[in-house]
Scaffold this active site. Sequence first.
Site, short mmCIF file in Angstrom:
data_model
loop_
_atom_site.label_atom_id
_atom_site.label_comp_id
_atom_site.label_asym_id
_atom_site.label_seq_id
_atom_site.Cartn_x
_atom_site.Cartn_y
_atom_site.Cartn_z
N PHE A 164 69.00 23.41 21.82
CA PHE A 164 67.96 24.30 22.36
C PHE A 164 68.39 25.76 22.29
CE2 PHE A 164 68.19 20.30 24.84
CZ PHE A 164 67.13 19.66 24.22
N ALA A 168 63.49 22.53 8.65
CA ALA A 168 62.66 21.71 7.74
C ALA A 168 62.32 22.51 6.50
CB ALA A 168 61.40 21.25 8.47
N GLU A 207 59.75 25.14 18.13
CA GLU A 207 59.48 26.12 19.19
C GLU A 207 58.00 26.22 19.56
OE1 GLU A 207 62.69 27.98 19.28
OE2 GLU A 207 63.27 27.14 17.36
#
Lengths: 339, 743, 177
Positions: free
Chosen positions: B245, B514, B710
Amino acid sequence: MYPFTYSRATDVADAVRDKAGHDGSAYVGGGTNLIDLMKMNVEQPAHLVNVAKLPLAKIEDLPNGGLRLGATATNSDTAWNEQVKARYPLLNQAILAGASPQLRNAATNGGNLMQRTRCYYFYDLATPCNKREPGSGCSAIGGFNRIHAILGASEACIATHPSDMCVALAALAPTVRVSGPQGERSIAFEDFHRLPGDHPEFDNTLAEGELITSLDLPEKGFAKHFAYLKLRDRHSYAFALVSVAVGLEMDGDTITDARLALGGVAHKPWRDHSAEALLKGQHATAETFGRVAAHVVANAVGQGSNDFKIELARRAIVRALKQAAEGKQEAGDVYLGGQ
Amino acid sequence: MTQTNHIGKAPNRVDGPLKVAGTAHYSGEFNVPHLAYGYVVSSPIAKGKVVAIHADEVRALPGVLEVFSHENVPYLAWFDKSYKDQIAPGGSPFRPLHSPDITFNQQPVALVVADTFELARYAAALLRIDYEQEDHETNLETKRTEGYAPGGGKTGFQAPPPPRGNPDKALKNATHSIEAEYAHGAQHHNPMELFTTTVEWRGDGKITAYDKTQGVYNVKNYLMGVFGLGKDEVRVVNQFMGGGFGAGLRPQYSVFMAVLATLELKRSVRVTLTRQQMFSIGHRPNTLQLLKMGTNPDGTLASLQHHALHETSQFEDYTENIVNWSGMLYQCENVKLGYQLAKLDIYSPQDMRAPGAASGNVGLEVAMDEMAYAAGLDPLEFRLRNYADRDQNVDKPFSSKKLRECYKQAAAKFGWETRTQKPRSMRANGKLRGMGMGGGVWDATQTKSAAKALISADGKLTVRSATGENGTGTYTIMTQIAAETLGLPLEAVTFELGDTDQPEAPIQGGSWTAASVGTAVKNACDALGEKILKLAQKPADSPLKDAKYDEVEFVNGQLRLRLDHDQAVVLRDVLQASGETQLEADSSALPNMLKQQGYSMHSHNVAFAEVEVDEDLGTIKVTRVVSAVAAGRILNQKTARSQVLGSVVWGLGMALMEETVMDHKFGRYVNHNFAEYHIPVNADIPHIDVIFVHEDDDIVNPLGVKGIGEVGMLGVTAAIANAVFHATGKRVRDLPIMLDKLL
Amino acid sequence: MSQLLTRAPASGGLPAPVPTGPVRLHINGETQTLQLAPWTSLLDALREYAHLTGTKKGCDHGQCGACTVLVNGRRINSCLTLAVMHEDDDITTIEGLGTPDNLSPLQQAFVDHDAFQCGYCTPGQICSAQGLLNEGRAHSEAEIKELMSGNLCRCGAYVGILDAVSEVANSQGEMVK
């Protein structure tokens, strides 16, 4: 964690003897609070006597109509005991409102009474704390005290007792049976925990070496009209900001007997006899509940970040009394908020 | 039937069985022989000096190996730049055990190393340290007038754009206007896994650091800089990270400590922080925001002004993009954005899920709700009237933006039309019911990444890139991309990550993995595919003779002509006939700047939340959330949904319970544990619907993905805060909304 | 302001560590004898001495549930108990519930419902869920949520966890409401 030696007691006499034979020793049952504190170096016992496997885990009927809760029965086994569910549903709900299933599976009934008061500063060796180091000062006074006491606090300590189970016990008023070097004795539950006064280092009135062997509940269980209401900062697995245990006996809508105890507000589970007296003989109305609630918090004192607890407690008492009078809360296998 | 189209489907996580069986190894779970344990000693004061460390007392304990502190650390790098990691903000990075100066509470001041964990912990408790304390300041309130605009420094930080239009005049002339301040305290990442590093001493000055990090190369470069290690002397590995995170973006002092001890003792060492110490490694900063808005008679925004001030340490200018989003989410000609820092005696804040955006979004989206009410408009209708078709910050069109479709689908699923506008007008189950909404925007970025692909003669494909897996599903989506590119079943593909022996990948964060690593994986597989095609074309009678790479496709274990599926060869036959035992190809990927320069590239979302509030007791129950996300193409419906579900949980935590409380007297966080820093538990979480609105976007990257780590968190916190207002009529502007604020 | 903060030295010198001794533990059906001092928690015994690292340390203070194991079939936090206290007990860890090639029904349901992300809280969640099934007290989704609330998940996989546990509870006929 400081080093310690360890032994496992075979019976109560053995446990008491073993503890007496070791300076700075402590009993350990489930360990869920003691070992936590030892890891923080708050508790530094030199020797541990394991009492978890003493033959004190039974829950059995007493000749006087009451129920004996063995000291080493786990909180889970106690909550889910059929007798407890049927006769003391308030206790069932309060236990299940506390901690988590894992902790309740390990924690013992005796240990629940023995857990230390909860305070950020008590746990943090970087800050002064009169409970940890008498005379060093109370950091919570003038500090962050959201979880702290509004009733019965002293200038030395404003910590709160964190148990849910004990709030129900305060209302149900069992006798605490103990064994020690001087033999056996019984302590009224109300007299077991103490207010901080000038000696916040003492959380209870046990004498050196005494071991809790059982909690003996009286016959009266308030099984029809009860409520346990817990308010906290998330919906589960959090200490109470305020909790209320209520037991009523009703004749129609008239209250014939009442018990009222609060958690999260004082150094000990806070039973209010005068509030109970105010309830007796009254009709179960919003007006009655409001008057009693105002009475309970009349002498409450906020410390800044916990000022809200006074109003919250007042409202929670009203709600819990209403719930108890309605008699809608049931014993169960799970506590789902009671709201 | 094509069985090897994996992208966009919902396969189970390929690493799932390892995780549920407890056989995935995290950084504290490499049982290297002859391991010693280090325990960190933390400062009990916020500012001052270490005067003396009585180390000899504990060194004398049998089994204690050493006490490291500023008094005895060996020569380390001297210049700041050696300590600067890839995303270090401006200033001088904290150097553990470097000097006697204390600059923040819980600063690590010593490391005790012993034969066992228990002994190290005990010795750390015994270690007496004398401090000289100085006055500290940890309260942002005292710095309201001392904010300053930071310079550049940190990668990804953009100073707010200059004002556009005439925001003050437009506000003055507005039909309706609002002005409000919003605040939230510090929040800590608190991944479940404690920061842990196991450093294996390989002899001869060589080490392998199994470190909890979101960027193995970032840590490797840091260690090389700080300890003067050669490239071949340090290897950093992280194959599974128990949550990051953002907490693992920068090298943490745990890895410094473990490496220091290992090099000095020439013995493998593990250092694990305590949960309490996890509150000393960076946080979402305490932030104050001032929002001013005004509307025109038609309900369009006349003026939007957003100013933010947050804390940073004395030694670094930690920055995040808080206000910039407010200049692009809605159409408005008159905008003024401001951003300032204030220095306190605390540790540097650290990017935490949707850094900046999560904070700024609360200000913007609660203010939008307040503005909608002031203008007498439904909050959704108000947003539709101010829909931005262009990014006015940079005056460019969006590469794709289906936020309108998100609004539409989520509102329908949620039943927004059943909402009555008036606060306190809805009731259910004896409680006040409220419905609220909020939406957000996050940037779609791609950064340089590399990957290697290898295929064996039996058709097993292995792809490697030194990216990370912290729960986002990296193993799975990369496996899907690789398998689809070369027409293989998922079972035939192994993706390996998290090792500096692999091709370099960026830090895992910012929702760019990604796009970045995914593209590199695809390119590496395509490069391998081209080699395979050449092999396939060797036989004189090859049906693929003369075919160009873009004229063939890999499907179902075959290589075939796109336009004539009967002209096909079996992949394994090609590999086996080639006589090669293994083929490999390396490739890297960079964003296509030329294609992208004319566009603003962003993902968007909206969240709708329903709450029930017990008016007497102030308790809030979130009863439903619907979240719709437009983030290009979704690679894996299952893992992507999980990311959004998790984001909603984060948004709920930020709205209702998360706050690290500083006791300013001590300059110390008081609730630095999991019992009193509350994160949501299962009982807090309602039913959550996740909707993905597909966007075709070949501008962002060849895969068309924008990343979703996010964006899903945005809108949620504001939606809940707005729902609480709708339920109660009370506008709470300082988060979290705990029950006392509603009494 | 200048103030010296010094911890008082322990009286009578530093208490010496207590030596280790053999501790017999029955873990996942096998008996192991480990050399442990009393101060070793069951969690540390599993992870650092028995090298069964499936059981996780998330807080070490009973505040997160990552260390949940089954002792005589009941779920407890292994961080808040000492290894020496469990010589006669049957301890089951995540490794004892199933293997990657032979997952238990709960483990498979967690995979199918994507009931985790980073996976760090997962062994504790699954052991806790197994304990929940053993207890047989959860008969509705609300009850499962409450009785799974002793396990924090920072990735926020609670929806999947609920679905996974519900599915297995359903298949065992636990759900009545």
